[in-house]
Design an enzyme around this catalytic site. Sequence first.
Site, short mmCIF file in Angstrom:
data_model
loop_
_atom_site.label_atom_id
_atom_site.label_comp_id
_atom_site.label_asym_id
_atom_site.label_seq_id
_atom_site.Cartn_x
_atom_site.Cartn_y
_atom_site.Cartn_z
CG HIS A 92 -2.24 13.16 -20.88
ND1 HIS A 92 -2.71 13.45 -22.12
CD2 HIS A 92 -2.75 11.96 -20.52
CE1 HIS A 92 -3.49 12.45 -22.52
NE2 HIS A 92 -3.53 11.53 -21.58
CG ASP B 200 -2.71 5.78 -15.22
OD1 ASP B 200 -3.71 5.07 -15.09
OD2 ASP B 200 -2.12 5.93 -16.30
#
Length: 426
Positions: free
Chosen positions: A304, A361
Site C-alpha cells: 500500500h 483487497d
Amino acid sequence: MSDTVRLIVDGKEIELPVVSGSEGERAIDIGKLRALTGLVTIDPGFKNTASTTSAITFLDGEQGVLRYRGYPIEQLAEQSTFVETAYLLIHGELPNKEELARFSQALTMHSLLHEDMKTFFQGVPASGHPMGVLSAMVGSLSAFYPDSLDPDSDTDLHITRLLSKVRTIAAFGYKRKIGQPFMYPRNELSYCANFLHMMFAVPTTTYEPDPLEVRALNTLLILHADHEQNCSTSTVRLVGSSDASVYASISAGISALWGPLHGGANQAVMEMLKEIKDSGGDYKGFMEQVKDKSSGRRLMGFGHRVYKSYDPRARILKSMVDQILAKKGMSDPLLDIAIELEQIALKDPYFVERKLYPNVDFYSGILYRAIGIPEDMFTVMFALGRLPGWMAQWREMNNDPGHVIGRPRQIYTGANARDYVPIDGR
Ligand code: CMC
C-alpha cells in the site's frame, strides 16, 4: 516546533510556512516557491505531496490507524451501518435519530432509475465489464439531472440520488448480465438488504435477505467508505475542481478505481488465488514470480502507498470472513490458500524489508464470494462503498470558497525550439 522552514536557493535564503494538521502532520507550503525562486517541486505519483487539507479521514500508515471524522474504523465497522457512516462522512457528525430517519427515507425515495435508463443496459454487450457500465451510467445521470451542471445547485440532493441510484445501477447491471428481469427496490428494506434483494430476488419466488449477509455487507461497505486522497478520490477532486458536475466527477472516480493497482485488485486477488489452486498449490513458484521484477507480476492484495504496517481493514475483514463462513457452515479452499500465502509472504525478507502487508483487497473477495457476489462485481462493490467518501471529498472541496482548479506543473524534457521542415525536405 517551528512554523516556517528556511531554504537556501542559489545562495539566497527564503522562508516558507509550515502547515500543521490536527494529528501533528506537517507540510511545507510551497505555494510561493516559484514566485520567490523560479523553482517548482517534482514528485511523480505524489508520493510526498499533500494535495489538500481535509477534515474527513485520518490515516496513520505506520501505526495502522484509520478514522473517519475521528471515529476509529474498528468501532464503525462493528457498530454502525453503512448509511449512518455515509451521513457521518458527508455531514461531519453522526446523525441523531431524526436526521438518520430523514436521510434513510431520502435514500429510499430516490432508489428508482428513470425508466429510459433501462434501455442503456440493453444497449451494452452483456459480456462487458460491470465497471465500464457503471462509469457510463453514472456519467449519464448528469443528462437526467441537468440542474447538476450548475455548481451551486442542490448538492445534497445530487449526493442522495447518487448514493441510492448507484446501488440500483449496480444490481440492474448484474441482472442484465445474467439475463434475469430487473428487480425493483422495495421501500421497506434497509439500504444493504435492498441491494441484496435487487441482486438475488427473482419474480417467481419469495426472497428475504439473510440478516447475516446484510450485516456483512454493511461492514464491507463501511470499510471501503473513505481512504483520504487515494487515486480515485484525487480524480474526483481534480475533475470536480473544474466545476464539472458531481455525476461527471464520480464517473471519473469509478474509472480510476477500476485499475488492478487500486480497486480492481479485489478481482485480481481472486484470479491469483485460483491460479495457485490450479497449479496444485505451487506457492514457491508463484512467490518467485512476484519477487522477480521482470515478470511484471505482483502479489495482489499486498502492499500500500500509505500503510507500512497491517492494513486495519484487512484485519477486520479476515475476522469477518472467519465468522461468516463458520455461521453459514461453509468452507472456501481459496481462503486456505490466502492464509497460507499471507504466512509465507509475512516471513519472506522481500516483503518484510519493503513493509508489504495484506491490504483491504486481500480478504474482501472471499467475503463477497460467501455472500454470492460474482467476481467481476467485486470492484463495483468497492465503488458502492467508496461513494460516500468521494462525495464527502467533492463536497468539502466545493464548499471551500478558496478552491481553485487542479492543475499541476511539469518539467519539460522534450526537444528545444526548432523550425518546421516541409515533408519533401525531410
Ligand atoms: N508484490 C510485489 N512487490 C511489490 C508489491 C506487491 N504487491 N507492492 C509493492 N512491491 C514492491 C515494488 O516492486 C517496489 O520494490 P522496489 O523498491 O524493489 O522497486 C516496492 O515494493 C515499493 O513499491 P511501489 O510500487 O513503489 O509502492 P507504491 O506505493 O507505488 O504502490 C501499490 C502501492 C498498492 C500500487 C503496490 O503495493 C501494489 O501494486 N500492490 C498490489 C496491488 C494491490 O493490491 N492494490 C490494492 C491497494 S489497496 C486498495 C486501494 O485503496 O486501492
